[in-house]
Motif scaffolding. Structure first.
Motif, short mmCIF file in Angstrom:
data_model
loop_
_atom_site.label_atom_id
_atom_site.label_comp_id
_atom_site.label_asym_id
_atom_site.label_seq_id
_atom_site.Cartn_x
_atom_site.Cartn_y
_atom_site.Cartn_z
N GLU A 1 0.83 -1.21 0.00
CA GLU A 1 0.00 0.00 0.00
C GLU A 1 0.87 1.26 0.00
OE1 GLU A 1 -3.18 2.16 2.97
OE2 GLU A 1 -2.99 -0.03 3.03
N LEU A 2 1.92 1.25 0.81
CA LEU A 2 2.80 2.41 0.88
C LEU A 2 3.59 2.60 -0.41
CD1 LEU A 2 3.55 4.63 2.84
CD2 LEU A 2 5.36 3.17 3.70
N ASN A 3 4.03 1.50 -1.03
CA ASN A 3 4.77 1.60 -2.30
C ASN A 3 3.88 2.16 -3.41
OD1 ASN A 3 7.32 0.83 -1.48
ND2 ASN A 3 6.94 -1.34 -1.86
N GLU A 4 2.60 1.80 -3.41
CA GLU A 4 1.67 2.38 -4.40
C GLU A 4 1.54 3.89 -4.21
OE1 GLU A 4 -2.10 0.43 -4.31
OE2 GLU A 4 -1.25 -1.51 -4.88
N GLU A 5 1.43 4.32 -2.96
CA GLU A 5 1.36 5.75 -2.69
C GLU A 5 2.64 6.46 -3.14
OE1 GLU A 5 0.58 6.40 1.43
OE2 GLU A 5 -1.25 5.20 1.40
N LEU A 6 3.77 5.83 -2.90
CA LEU A 6 5.05 6.44 -3.28
C LEU A 6 5.20 6.56 -4.79
CD1 LEU A 6 7.46 4.66 -0.78
CD2 LEU A 6 6.83 7.07 -0.77
N GLN A 7 4.74 5.56 -5.53
CA GLN A 7 4.88 5.59 -6.99
C GLN A 7 4.01 6.69 -7.60
OE1 GLN A 7 7.29 3.90 -8.36
NE2 GLN A 7 7.66 3.01 -6.35
N GLU A 8 2.88 6.98 -6.98
CA GLU A 8 2.00 8.03 -7.49
C GLU A 8 2.54 9.42 -7.25
OE1 GLU A 8 -1.68 7.38 -5.54
OE2 GLU A 8 -2.12 5.53 -6.61
N ASN A 9 3.27 9.62 -6.16
CA ASN A 9 3.66 10.96 -5.73
C ASN A 9 5.11 11.33 -6.02
OD1 ASN A 9 1.08 11.20 -4.72
ND2 ASN A 9 1.67 10.44 -2.71
N GLN A 10 5.86 10.51 -6.74
CA GLN A 10 7.28 10.79 -6.90
C GLN A 10 7.57 11.59 -8.15
OE1 GLN A 10 9.54 7.25 -6.48
NE2 GLN A 10 9.02 7.02 -4.34
N THR A 11 8.46 12.59 -7.97
CA THR A 11 8.86 13.43 -9.09
C THR A 11 10.38 13.51 -9.20
OG1 THR A 11 8.77 15.38 -7.67
CG2 THR A 11 6.78 14.83 -8.94
N SER A 12 11.13 12.83 -8.34
CA SER A 12 12.59 12.93 -8.36
C SER A 12 13.20 12.02 -9.43
CB SER A 12 13.16 12.57 -6.99
OG SER A 12 12.87 11.23 -6.69
N GLN A 13 14.52 12.01 -9.49
CA GLN A 13 15.23 11.24 -10.50
C GLN A 13 14.95 9.74 -10.35
OE1 GLN A 13 19.46 11.56 -10.18
NE2 GLN A 13 19.87 10.25 -11.91
N TYR A 14 15.01 9.24 -9.14
CA TYR A 14 14.76 7.83 -8.87
C TYR A 14 13.39 7.63 -8.27
CZ TYR A 14 19.79 7.14 -9.39
OH TYR A 14 21.07 7.10 -9.86
N LYS A 15 12.86 6.45 -8.48
CA LYS A 15 11.67 6.04 -7.75
C LYS A 15 12.15 5.35 -6.49
CE LYS A 15 8.68 5.62 -11.71
NZ LYS A 15 7.70 4.83 -12.41
N TYR A 16 11.37 5.43 -5.44
CA TYR A 16 11.77 4.87 -4.16
C TYR A 16 10.79 3.80 -3.73
CZ TYR A 16 15.19 8.56 -3.65
OH TYR A 16 16.27 9.38 -3.83
N LYS A 17 11.29 2.90 -2.89
CA LYS A 17 10.45 1.87 -2.29
C LYS A 17 10.86 1.70 -0.83
CE LYS A 17 13.28 -2.12 -3.49
NZ LYS A 17 13.31 -3.44 -4.11
#
Length: 132
Positions: free
Chosen positions: A45-61
């Motif tokens: 659930e948290l990783n889904e939220e992170l993928q929607e809100n990321q704008t930086s160079q890398y995606k985070y998990k």
């Protein structure tokens, strides 16, 4: 499937039972599966939220190894405390959110076959810290 087996064996230390009887082994096994399921649901659930809100160079998990440790410390509070369960879950998610790791795509390194040939295998001490 192999990744899940690796998590059970190496992160949760499923093979380290607290007793020798069948009942004790089954209890430890089912407790480990329960913690793994709770952690997987929260991290997904948290990783889904992170993928929607990321704008930086890398995606985070979320760092799964640390999340097991944080969940282990708070699982009793989650189940038996008088606090609202949503409050404890939001606190855990906040802690998980503070320990993110970047996903680096197309990462590859050349392997040097003889680099480690002469080294001795490291001895794993009996007093290593467990996540759970």
């Amino acid at each position: 499937m192999e990744n899940f087996y690796d998590e059970l064996k190496n992160k949760i230390k499923l093979e380290l039972f607290s007793g020798y009887s069948d009942q004790c082994i089954q209890r430890d096994f089912y407790a480990a599966l329960f913690i793994s399921n709770v952690q997987t649901l929260m991290v997904a659930e948290l990783n889904e939220e992170l993928q929607e809100n990321q704008t930086s160079q890398y995606k985070y998990k979320v760092n799964s190894n640390l999340s097991y440790g944080f969940l282990k410390d708070r699982i009793v509070e989650l189940l038996l405390s008088n606090k609202d369960i949503d409050e404890v879950l939001s606190e855990l998610k906040g802690i998980f959110r503070n320990h993110l790791i970047p996903i680096r795509p197309n990462r590859s390194f050349q392997r040097h076959k003889d680099k480690y040939r002469n080294r001795i295998k490291p001895k794993v001490p009996k007093n290593q810290r467990n996540v759970l």
